[in-house]
Scaffold this motif. Sequence first.
Motif, mmCIF file in Angstrom:
data_model
loop_
_atom_site.group_PDB
_atom_site.id
_atom_site.type_symbol
_atom_site.label_atom_id
_atom_site.label_comp_id
_atom_site.label_asym_id
_atom_site.label_seq_id
_atom_site.Cartn_x
_atom_site.Cartn_y
_atom_site.Cartn_z
ATOM 1 N N TYR A 159 0.848 -1.187 0.000
ATOM 2 C CA TYR A 159 0.000 0.000 0.000
ATOM 3 C C TYR A 159 0.889 1.245 0.000
ATOM 4 C CZ TYR A 159 -3.962 -3.034 0.923
ATOM 5 O OH TYR A 159 -4.942 -4.010 0.829
ATOM 6 N N ASN A 160 0.817 1.988 -1.086
ATOM 7 C CA ASN A 160 1.597 3.215 -1.250
ATOM 8 C C ASN A 160 0.713 4.396 -0.881
ATOM 9 O OD1 ASN A 160 3.095 5.403 -2.088
ATOM 10 N ND2 ASN A 160 3.212 4.794 -4.244
ATOM 11 N N GLU A 161 0.999 5.045 0.242
ATOM 12 C CA GLU A 161 0.186 6.156 0.725
ATOM 13 C C GLU A 161 0.584 7.498 0.107
ATOM 14 O OE1 GLU A 161 -2.441 5.640 2.490
ATOM 15 O OE2 GLU A 161 -2.008 3.488 2.670
ATOM 16 N N ASP A 162 1.627 7.490 -0.715
ATOM 17 C CA ASP A 162 2.036 8.698 -1.434
ATOM 18 C C ASP A 162 1.256 8.744 -2.751
ATOM 19 O OD1 ASP A 162 3.409 10.954 -2.226
ATOM 20 O OD2 ASP A 162 5.395 10.118 -1.845
ATOM 21 N N LEU A 163 1.236 9.908 -3.413
ATOM 22 C CA LEU A 163 0.639 9.991 -4.744
ATOM 23 C C LEU A 163 1.712 9.982 -5.826
ATOM 24 C CD1 LEU A 163 -2.466 12.325 -4.423
ATOM 25 C CD2 LEU A 163 -2.315 9.844 -4.478
ATOM 26 N N CYS A 164 2.937 9.667 -5.436
ATOM 27 C CA CYS A 164 4.029 9.454 -6.380
ATOM 28 C C CYS A 164 4.369 7.965 -6.380
ATOM 29 C CB CYS A 164 5.257 10.268 -5.983
ATOM 30 S SG CYS A 164 4.971 12.050 -6.015
ATOM 31 N N SER A 165 4.945 7.510 -7.482
ATOM 32 C CA SER A 165 5.302 6.097 -7.590
ATOM 33 C C SER A 165 6.626 5.811 -6.894
ATOM 34 C CB SER A 165 5.405 5.699 -9.064
ATOM 35 O OG SER A 165 4.166 5.845 -9.711
ATOM 36 N N THR A 222 7.559 35.381 -5.618
ATOM 37 C CA THR A 222 6.872 34.104 -5.838
ATOM 38 C C THR A 222 7.637 33.228 -6.827
ATOM 39 O OG1 THR A 222 4.734 35.149 -5.424
ATOM 40 C CG2 THR A 222 4.701 33.039 -6.568
ATOM 41 N N ILE A 223 7.658 31.925 -6.528
ATOM 42 C CA ILE A 223 8.241 30.924 -7.416
ATOM 43 C C ILE A 223 7.104 30.200 -8.116
ATOM 44 C CG2 ILE A 223 9.636 28.809 -7.517
ATOM 45 C CD1 ILE A 223 10.882 29.804 -4.832
ATOM 46 N N TYR A 224 7.289 29.909 -9.404
ATOM 47 C CA TYR A 224 6.248 29.269 -10.199
ATOM 48 C C TYR A 224 6.719 27.890 -10.677
ATOM 49 C CZ TYR A 224 4.121 33.882 -10.221
ATOM 50 O OH TYR A 224 3.554 35.066 -9.824
ATOM 51 N N ALA A 225 5.781 26.939 -10.760
ATOM 52 C CA ALA A 225 6.109 25.578 -11.194
ATOM 53 C C ALA A 225 6.590 25.578 -12.632
ATOM 54 C CB ALA A 225 4.889 24.671 -11.046
ATOM 55 N N THR A 226 7.656 24.851 -12.888
ATOM 56 C CA THR A 226 8.218 24.812 -14.230
ATOM 57 C C THR A 226 7.585 23.742 -15.117
ATOM 58 O OG1 THR A 226 10.006 23.360 -13.493
ATOM 59 C CG2 THR A 226 10.425 25.731 -13.432
ATOM 60 N N ARG A 227 6.807 22.824 -14.495
ATOM 61 C CA ARG A 227 6.134 21.794 -15.294
ATOM 62 C C ARG A 227 5.014 21.170 -14.474
ATOM 63 N NH1 ARG A 227 8.871 16.377 -18.005
ATOM 64 N NH2 ARG A 227 6.958 15.619 -19.006
ATOM 65 N N ARG A 228 4.066 20.616 -15.176
ATOM 66 C CA ARG A 228 2.933 19.958 -14.539
ATOM 67 C C ARG A 228 3.375 18.677 -13.825
ATOM 68 N NH1 ARG A 228 -2.477 17.319 -17.369
ATOM 69 N NH2 ARG A 228 -3.659 17.185 -15.446
ATOM 70 N N GLY A 229 2.665 18.322 -12.743
ATOM 71 C CA GLY A 229 2.956 17.074 -12.047
ATOM 72 C C GLY A 229 2.181 16.972 -10.750
ATOM 73 N N VAL A 230 2.594 16.032 -9.911
ATOM 74 C CA VAL A 230 1.974 15.845 -8.604
ATOM 75 C C VAL A 230 3.046 16.007 -7.536
ATOM 76 C CG1 VAL A 230 2.310 13.337 -8.671
ATOM 77 C CG2 VAL A 230 0.538 14.299 -7.199
ATOM 78 N N ASN A 238 6.768 27.119 1.244
ATOM 79 C CA ASN A 238 6.217 26.173 0.276
ATOM 80 C C ASN A 238 4.693 26.208 0.365
ATOM 81 O OD1 ASN A 238 5.572 23.982 -1.347
ATOM 82 N ND2 ASN A 238 6.227 22.445 0.137
ATOM 83 N N PHE A 239 4.021 26.520 -0.744
ATOM 84 C CA PHE A 239 2.549 26.612 -0.760
ATOM 85 C C PHE A 239 1.877 25.247 -0.913
ATOM 86 C CE2 PHE A 239 2.986 30.962 -3.099
ATOM 87 C CZ PHE A 239 3.386 31.557 -1.921
ATOM 88 N N ILE A 240 2.624 24.223 -1.301
ATOM 89 C CA ILE A 240 2.040 22.980 -1.805
ATOM 90 C C ILE A 240 2.088 21.854 -0.780
ATOM 91 C CG2 ILE A 240 2.100 21.309 -3.688
ATOM 92 C CD1 ILE A 240 1.452 24.211 -4.530
ATOM 93 N N GLN A 241 1.007 21.100 -0.701
ATOM 94 C CA GLN A 241 0.929 19.921 0.161
ATOM 95 C C GLN A 241 1.147 18.656 -0.680
ATOM 96 O OE1 GLN A 241 0.469 20.130 3.558
ATOM 97 N NE2 GLN A 241 0.572 22.344 3.255
ATOM 98 N N GLY A 242 1.656 17.604 -0.038
ATOM 99 C CA GLY A 242 1.829 16.328 -0.728
ATOM 100 C C GLY A 242 0.523 15.832 -1.309
ATOM 101 N N GLY A 243 0.563 15.361 -2.555
ATOM 102 C CA GLY A 243 -0.633 14.850 -3.219
ATOM 103 C C GLY A 243 -1.328 15.855 -4.104
ATOM 104 N N GLU A 244 -0.964 17.123 -4.026
ATOM 105 C CA GLU A 244 -1.607 18.149 -4.852
ATOM 106 C C GLU A 244 -1.184 18.015 -6.309
ATOM 107 O OE1 GLU A 244 -1.988 22.312 -3.833
ATOM 108 O OE2 GLU A 244 -1.418 21.855 -1.766
ATOM 109 N N GLU A 245 -2.142 18.219 -7.206
ATOM 110 C CA GLU A 245 -1.850 18.296 -8.637
ATOM 111 C C GLU A 245 -1.365 19.708 -8.937
ATOM 112 O OE1 GLU A 245 -1.990 16.053 -11.033
ATOM 113 O OE2 GLU A 245 -2.931 14.357 -9.996
ATOM 114 N N ILE A 246 -0.248 19.808 -9.644
ATOM 115 C CA ILE A 246 0.369 21.091 -9.938
ATOM 116 C C ILE A 246 0.283 21.379 -11.434
ATOM 117 C CG2 ILE A 246 2.460 22.489 -9.676
ATOM 118 C CD1 ILE A 246 1.289 21.413 -7.052
#
Length: 277
Positions: free
Chosen positions: A53-59, A147-155, A183-191
């Motif tokens: 069981y992988n509780e992360d949203l990354c592989s 502000t820093i901006y995401a350079t590519r889409r991901g999770v 850091n504005f982002i929580q684990g599991g968020e779609e970016i």
Amino acid sequence: MIQDLRYTILFLFILSTTYTSAQSLRKLMEMPPRIIESKWEQTPEGGTELNYYNEDLCSYYLFRENDRSYNLNPGKNTVFRIEKGSNANNPFKNSSRYMFFRGQFPKDFKISTPYALPVKAGKETKWQIALQESAKTMIFQIQEGDTIYATRRGVACTTVLPQQLLIYHPDHTFAAYLMMSQNFIQGGEEIMTGQPIGIAGVLGVSISYFFLDNNKFDSNGPLGYPYSHFTPVFRTDKGDIKLDEKVAYKSAIDDELIMLEMTKREKKKFQKQKYSK
């Protein structure tokens, strides 16, 4: 020249502190505690199966020495099953050295995939190599507090430290954002590409791009550090180009870049939301 001297002094300061960028990158790649759990469970038909069981949203990649290895996607992963009444050999009864690594081996990695600069569209930035890093890392010069901006889409993957950000891209590559003050982002968020993700620290932001490299494994395990780092192509006002070090470039985050890896449904939703504002 004064600005270059300022950055040199700050580099030396960071090298002397506990929380250097290099230490952060190593810490970032650690598997968070209890993020993956293995269980032998009964099936409805009366058999047994081994589930991870992988509780992360990354592989994650599960390497087993002298045995099969497995990709562990988010959620339940059945890696072995014994049907009721079967006398099948169970390789998991035998002791084996095993290790977990973030990511999977990329299948469709293209070095020509364009990335956004980590600044607002129309704003300039330049970069230089982070000399304190053992792996290739780009320090982008961004004013402290901007502000820093995401350079590519991901999770966003789950990380150990709250100011770290690790984004997992659709082609199984990563971007590690280091030295942010917030850091504005929580684990599991779609970016989304161009999304605000944090606040620049004293030196701006360090970003390292890399992937789990199949060529760095053999039957005994990883041959040292199992990731390969690369420098992407970035979209600028001069087109999609490789950036020269210490040269200023202007960000060009457009709809085409933002929608690059979206499905048709996602593109339709994005355009509807944009033009309804």
